[in-house]
Design a protein around this motif. Structure first.
Motif, PDB file in Angstrom:
ATOM      1  N   GLY A   1       8.481  -0.457 -10.126  1.00 51.57           N
ATOM      2  CA  GLY A   1       8.404   0.982 -10.451  1.00 51.57           C
ATOM      3  C   GLY A   1       7.463   0.969 -11.667  1.00 51.57           C
ATOM      4  O   GLY A   1       7.701   1.378 -12.622  1.00 51.57           O
ATOM      5  N   GLY A   2       6.259   0.951 -11.083  1.00 53.86           N
ATOM      6  CA  GLY A   2       5.042   0.845 -12.197  1.00 53.86           C
ATOM      7  C   GLY A   2       3.953   2.072 -12.006  1.00 53.86           C
ATOM      8  O   GLY A   2       3.123   1.868 -12.714  1.00 53.86           O
ATOM      9  N   SER A   3       4.115   2.747 -11.245  1.00 55.87           N
ATOM     10  CA  SER A   3       3.233   3.743 -10.903  1.00 55.87           C
ATOM     11  C   SER A   3       2.780   4.735 -11.733  1.00 55.87           C
ATOM     12  O   SER A   3       1.761   5.475 -12.010  1.00 55.87           O
ATOM     13  CB  SER A   3       3.144   4.321  -9.573  1.00 55.87           C
ATOM     14  OG  SER A   3       4.137   5.136  -9.299  1.00 55.87           O
ATOM     15  N   ARG A   4       4.006   5.324 -12.387  1.00 51.31           N
ATOM     16  CA  ARG A   4       4.004   6.467 -13.430  1.00 51.31           C
ATOM     17  C   ARG A   4       4.711   6.342 -14.719  1.00 51.31           C
ATOM     18  O   ARG A   4       5.569   5.299 -14.798  1.00 51.31           O
ATOM     19  CB  ARG A   4       4.482   7.652 -12.769  1.00 51.31           C
ATOM     20  CG  ARG A   4       3.673   8.014 -11.269  1.00 51.31           C
ATOM     21  CD  ARG A   4       4.189   9.402 -10.762  1.00 51.31           C
ATOM     22  NE  ARG A   4       5.812   9.310 -10.204  1.00 51.31           N
ATOM     23  CZ  ARG A   4       6.644   9.990 -10.659  1.00 51.31           C
ATOM     24  NH1 ARG A   4       6.549  10.834 -11.353  1.00 51.31           N
ATOM     25  NH2 ARG A   4       7.947   9.686 -10.349  1.00 51.31           N
ATOM     26  N   GLY A   5       4.615   7.143 -15.615  1.00 51.51           N
ATOM     27  CA  GLY A   5       5.292   7.230 -16.839  1.00 51.51           C
ATOM     28  C   GLY A   5       5.360   5.811 -17.459  1.00 51.51           C
ATOM     29  O   GLY A   5       4.519   5.320 -17.726  1.00 51.51           O
TER      30      GLY A   5
ATOM     31  N   SER B   1       5.130  -2.343  -8.164  1.00 47.09           N
ATOM     32  CA  SER B   1       5.884  -1.687  -7.068  1.00 47.09           C
ATOM     33  C   SER B   1       5.806   0.032  -6.937  1.00 47.09           C
ATOM     34  O   SER B   1       5.869   0.174  -8.212  1.00 47.09           O
ATOM     35  CB  SER B   1       6.900  -2.132  -6.555  1.00 47.09           C
ATOM     36  OG  SER B   1       8.357  -1.609  -7.625  1.00 47.09           O
ATOM     37  N   TYR B   2       5.772   0.568  -5.948  1.00 48.33           N
ATOM     38  CA  TYR B   2       5.930   2.249  -6.186  1.00 48.33           C
ATOM     39  C   TYR B   2       6.517   2.528  -4.957  1.00 48.33           C
ATOM     40  O   TYR B   2       6.633   1.821  -3.799  1.00 48.33           O
ATOM     41  CB  TYR B   2       4.455   2.733  -6.243  1.00 48.33           C
ATOM     42  CG  TYR B   2       3.733   2.710  -5.095  1.00 48.33           C
ATOM     43  CD1 TYR B   2       3.681   3.792  -4.026  1.00 48.33           C
ATOM     44  CD2 TYR B   2       2.847   1.284  -5.012  1.00 48.33           C
ATOM     45  CE1 TYR B   2       2.982   3.507  -3.003  1.00 48.33           C
ATOM     46  CE2 TYR B   2       2.174   1.452  -3.912  1.00 48.33           C
ATOM     47  CZ  TYR B   2       2.000   2.384  -2.964  1.00 48.33           C
ATOM     48  OH  TYR B   2       1.211   2.209  -1.582  1.00 48.33           O
TER      49      TYR B   2
ATOM     50  N   ASP C   1      -1.070   7.934  -4.606  1.00 48.78           N
ATOM     51  CA  ASP C   1      -2.236   8.363  -5.253  1.00 48.78           C
ATOM     52  C   ASP C   1      -2.240   7.733  -6.516  1.00 48.78           C
ATOM     53  O   ASP C   1      -3.239   7.208  -7.172  1.00 48.78           O
ATOM     54  CB  ASP C   1      -2.572   9.848  -5.163  1.00 48.78           C
ATOM     55  CG  ASP C   1      -2.901  10.448  -3.894  1.00 48.78           C
ATOM     56  OD1 ASP C   1      -3.023   9.820  -2.926  1.00 48.78           O
ATOM     57  OD2 ASP C   1      -2.689  11.503  -3.533  1.00 48.78           O
ATOM     58  N   ALA C   2      -1.032   7.923  -7.413  1.00 50.77           N
ATOM     59  CA  ALA C   2      -1.031   7.476  -8.728  1.00 50.77           C
ATOM     60  C   ALA C   2      -1.054   5.958  -8.698  1.00 50.77           C
ATOM     61  O   ALA C   2      -1.542   5.440  -9.735  1.00 50.77           O
ATOM     62  CB  ALA C   2       0.198   8.123  -9.369  1.00 50.77           C
ATOM     63  N   ALA C   3      -0.261   5.354  -7.817  1.00 47.24           N
ATOM     64  CA  ALA C   3      -0.538   3.805  -8.005  1.00 47.24           C
ATOM     65  C   ALA C   3      -1.944   3.272  -7.531  1.00 47.24           C
ATOM     66  O   ALA C   3      -2.369   2.258  -7.989  1.00 47.24           O
ATOM     67  CB  ALA C   3       0.473   3.340  -6.450  1.00 47.24           C
ATOM     68  N   ALA C   4      -2.554   3.825  -6.720  1.00 49.55           N
ATOM     69  CA  ALA C   4      -3.852   3.612  -6.423  1.00 49.55           C
ATOM     70  C   ALA C   4      -4.986   3.565  -7.386  1.00 49.55           C
ATOM     71  O   ALA C   4      -5.768   2.811  -7.679  1.00 49.55           O
ATOM     72  CB  ALA C   4      -4.700   4.307  -4.902  1.00 49.55           C
TER      73      ALA C   4
END
Length: 237
Positions: free
Chosen positions: A13-17, A36-37, A42-45
């Motif tokens: 759970g690392g793509s946002r916030g 992971s996401y 888009d945020a993950a990329a």
């Protein structure tokens, strides 16, 4: 900063916030980070491009997917489980399937991820789960199920700390209070209400949470385990 050079890190759970702040903090300090996401492609990329981390799509509600994700990263030095979801409302009216999915993500995923990580983790590894101050205190109606999931993490950490302690693997919970994220923006409609409970009347930043994670993941925290680390501006005081 190079304290995590060559460390093998997975952030679930690392793509946002908060998760993205943790990815940035550990990658900036030299770690080899994968995260992971689920839905924020888009945020993950963008985060992967910014940090050099590896983005992996995976559903934290799927136990098999969580286990495969962890197993696929090999011998981890640091596991951070940040994936979480929030279901609030009158328990007499809340959708039961939504509550069960929250339990899958907030409780089952951290447990199975931690256990699978420990199978391959090097001695002296670190397991850190992002919980919530609501595991200690739920000062308003509608949060019973969410608070239950965060309280469950407390027992999990205490137990796994003993299970893995002989190998020097630490297990800790970080418990943020109100934190400025997409889900809970500092200028959101609930911010004034939440600040009423706080001694320091502002939201935390993701970077502040990530700094506590970095301490727990680092060499100076080798004796810190089975503990709850609240960072909430006095919300639960």
């Amino acid at each position: 900063m190079t304290e995590f050079t060559d460390k093998n890190v997975l952030v679930i759970g690392g793509s946002r916030g908060i998760g993205a702040a943790i990815v940035r903090r550990l990658a900036r300090s030299g770690a080899e980070v994968a995260f992971s996401y689920a839905g924020s492609a888009d945020a993950a990329a963008a985060l992967a491009s910014e940090t050099g981390a590896t983005a992996i799509r995976s559903d934290a509600a799927d136990r098999a997917a969580v286990v495969d994700l962890v197993k696929g990263r090999g011998a981890l030095d640091i596991l951070v489980v940040n994936a979480g979801t929030l279901v609030m409302g009158d328990p007499l009216e809340t959708d039961a399937d939504a509550v069960d999915r929250m339990i899958d993500i907030n409780v089952r995923a951290p447990y199975h991820a931690a256990v699978e990580a420990a199978r391959q983790m090097r001695d002296g590894g670190r397991i850190i789960v992002i919980g919530s101050v609501n595991g200690d205190r739920m000062p308003f109606a509608g949060g019973a199920a969410y608070a239950m999931t965060k309280s469950a993490l407390q027992g999990m950490a205490r137990g796994l700390a003993r299970d893995f302690g002989a190998r020097g693997i630490t297990v800790n919970i970080v418990q943020p209070g109100p934190t400025d994220t997409d889900m809970n923006p500092s200028d959101g409609p609930m911010s004034g209400f939440m600040h009423e409970f706080m001694a320091i009347k502002r939201h935390a930043t993701g970077e502040e949470i990530a700094a506590m994670v970095a301490y727990l993941a680092g060499p100076e925290a080798g004796i810190v385990t089975g503990a709850l680390h609240t960072i909430d501006g006095g919300f639960g005081a």
